[in-house]
Design a protein around this motif. Structure first.
Motif, PDB file in Angstrom:
ATOM      1  N   LEU A 147      30.651  45.263  43.349  1.00 32.98           N
ATOM      2  CA  LEU A 147      31.972  44.750  43.716  1.00 32.98           C
ATOM      3  C   LEU A 147      31.880  44.060  45.077  1.00 32.98           C
ATOM      4  O   LEU A 147      31.528  44.699  46.084  1.00 32.98           O
ATOM      5  CB  LEU A 147      32.992  45.888  43.768  1.00 32.98           C
ATOM      6  N   SER A 149      34.008  42.996  47.676  1.00 26.01           N
ATOM      7  CA  SER A 149      35.394  43.241  48.060  1.00 26.01           C
ATOM      8  C   SER A 149      35.853  42.315  49.177  1.00 26.01           C
ATOM      9  O   SER A 149      35.077  41.494  49.694  1.00 26.01           O
ATOM     10  CB  SER A 149      35.551  44.706  48.497  1.00 26.01           C
ATOM     11  N   GLN A 180      31.341  41.397  40.464  1.00 27.03           N
ATOM     12  CA  GLN A 180      32.766  41.102  40.360  1.00 27.03           C
ATOM     13  C   GLN A 180      33.367  40.942  41.761  1.00 27.03           C
ATOM     14  O   GLN A 180      33.374  41.883  42.540  1.00 27.03           O
ATOM     15  CB  GLN A 180      33.490  42.223  39.612  1.00 27.03           C
ATOM     16  N   CYS A 182      36.477  40.984  44.186  1.00 30.94           N
ATOM     17  CA  CYS A 182      37.710  41.738  44.032  1.00 30.94           C
ATOM     18  C   CYS A 182      38.405  41.888  45.382  1.00 30.94           C
ATOM     19  O   CYS A 182      37.829  41.608  46.450  1.00 30.94           O
ATOM     20  CB  CYS A 182      37.440  43.117  43.425  1.00 30.94           C
ATOM     21  N   ASP A 186      44.294  42.258  43.731  1.00 28.17           N
ATOM     22  CA  ASP A 186      43.984  41.836  42.361  1.00 28.17           C
ATOM     23  C   ASP A 186      43.508  43.055  41.572  1.00 28.17           C
ATOM     24  O   ASP A 186      42.318  43.229  41.314  1.00 28.17           O
ATOM     25  CB  ASP A 186      42.924  40.735  42.380  1.00 28.17           C
ATOM     26  N   ALA A 189      41.782  42.284  37.924  1.00 26.15           N
ATOM     27  CA  ALA A 189      40.349  41.963  37.924  1.00 26.15           C
ATOM     28  C   ALA A 189      39.509  43.202  38.182  1.00 26.15           C
ATOM     29  O   ALA A 189      38.422  43.362  37.611  1.00 26.15           O
ATOM     30  CB  ALA A 189      40.056  40.894  38.969  1.00 26.15           C
ATOM     31  N   LEU A 190      40.009  44.093  39.024  1.00 27.30           N
ATOM     32  CA  LEU A 190      39.280  45.331  39.318  1.00 27.30           C
ATOM     33  C   LEU A 190      39.176  46.213  38.076  1.00 27.30           C
ATOM     34  O   LEU A 190      38.097  46.728  37.747  1.00 27.30           O
ATOM     35  CB  LEU A 190      39.979  46.071  40.454  1.00 27.30           C
ATOM     36  N   SER A 193      36.733  44.740  35.518  1.00 25.23           N
ATOM     37  CA  SER A 193      35.317  44.973  35.826  1.00 25.23           C
ATOM     38  C   SER A 193      34.884  46.378  35.434  1.00 25.23           C
ATOM     39  O   SER A 193      33.786  46.573  34.905  1.00 25.23           O
ATOM     40  CB  SER A 193      35.069  44.733  37.317  1.00 25.23           C
TER      41      SER A 193
END
Length: 287
Positions: A147, A149, A180, A182, A186, A189-190, A193
């Protein structure tokens, strides 16, 4: 003789009808609880300030306002529609990272969180930690969710920049991994994933099951699953013969197909080595 055969056929029909009625009644009126969702144990790692605790709290619908960085480790159960993820989050401070490997055992997947808007020094440290995790003996075969972030910050790097800087293509080739971008804003989207990570975990389970089933019979690692025509036939036959209405109808059922020997030929029957009839075997086992 014809009368006896007709009577036995009638008894079998009555038993099958009764079984069908009971099945329909249970399906309509006796619905039990839904099947339990599978649970997967994940380990979540990343540097301090990368957003691990905030993202997990967001997934659990908790308020991220009073989030405190994890100093040791914490465990959160993150529920999804088709699975429950037991995420073990490890602190990312310098004096804790050297103990990460002690908490890897038993993990079925890895979540690595990096701050895409961090400085070059922190990004290099995160890169080294990710490379160590990808090559660790206890993690190298597990699915990875990476991720990136803090995508809502101006200095955030894109997914392509992160992939190139972390050298994911050459390093993680042949492994199951997801990158991903993120942010806390959002959530869709999290969650998407993590849903893709669950798919990778399910595929890994199915692959392991296929390997176990393909092992030869008698292998210590092979589960006692029902495979093959003879096993299924035996189960069906025993289920019918256990009914008290159709014990006398055992002679109507043909014997189970015999195993073939080497080369696909049926084993030769030795004269004088006749098997007892199915009726006599059932009669002795029931009585």
């Amino acid at each position: 003789m014809d009368y006896l055969r007709m009577s036995e056929c009638l008894q079998i029909s009555l038993a099958v009808c009764r079984l069908g009625v009971c099945t329909c009644f249970r399906a309509l009126c006796c619905k039990g609880p839904p099947p339990a969702r599978p649970e997967y144990d994940l380990v979540c790692i990343g540097l301090t300030g990368s957003g691990k605790t905030s993202l997990l709290s967001r997934l659990c619908s908790e308020s991220p306002e009073h989030v405190v960085s994890t100093t040791g480790f914490s465990i959160k159960a993150v529920p999804f529609q088709n699975a429950v993820l037991n995420v073990k989050e490890l602190g990312g401070a310098d004096h804790i990272r050297k103990y990460w490997s002690r908490y890897y055992q038993g993990s079925q997947g890895v979540v690595f969180v990096l701050d895409s808007a961090s400085s070059e020094g922190d990004l290099e440290t995160a890169r080294n930690e990710l490379h160590s995790a990808l090559q660790h003996p206890q993690l190298c075969t597990l699915p990875f969710l990476i991720l990136a972030s803090h995508q809502d910050k101006p200095a955030a790097r894109s997914a392509q920049e992160v992939k190139k800087y972390f050298e994911l293509e050459p390093l993680a080739r042949g492994q199951r991994w997801i990158l991903q971008p993120c942010s806390l804003g959002d959530v869709a989207a999290l969650k998407d994933s993590f849903s893709r990570l669950i798919q990778l975990l399910e595929e890994k389970d199915q692959e392991a099951a296929r390997i176990l089933i393909s092992l030869p019979r008698g292998h210590p690692a092979r589960p006692s699953t029902i495979v093959g025509m003879n096993d299924t036939y035996t189960l069906l036959r025993d289920a019918v013969l256990c009914s008290p209405l159709v014990v006398s109808a055992a002679s109507l059922l043909p014997p189970a197909p015999r195993e073939r020997g080497a080369g696909g030929h049926r084993p030769r029957k030795v004269p004088g080595d006749a098997e007892p009839s199915l009726r006599s075997r059932v009669g002795r086992s029931v009585l």
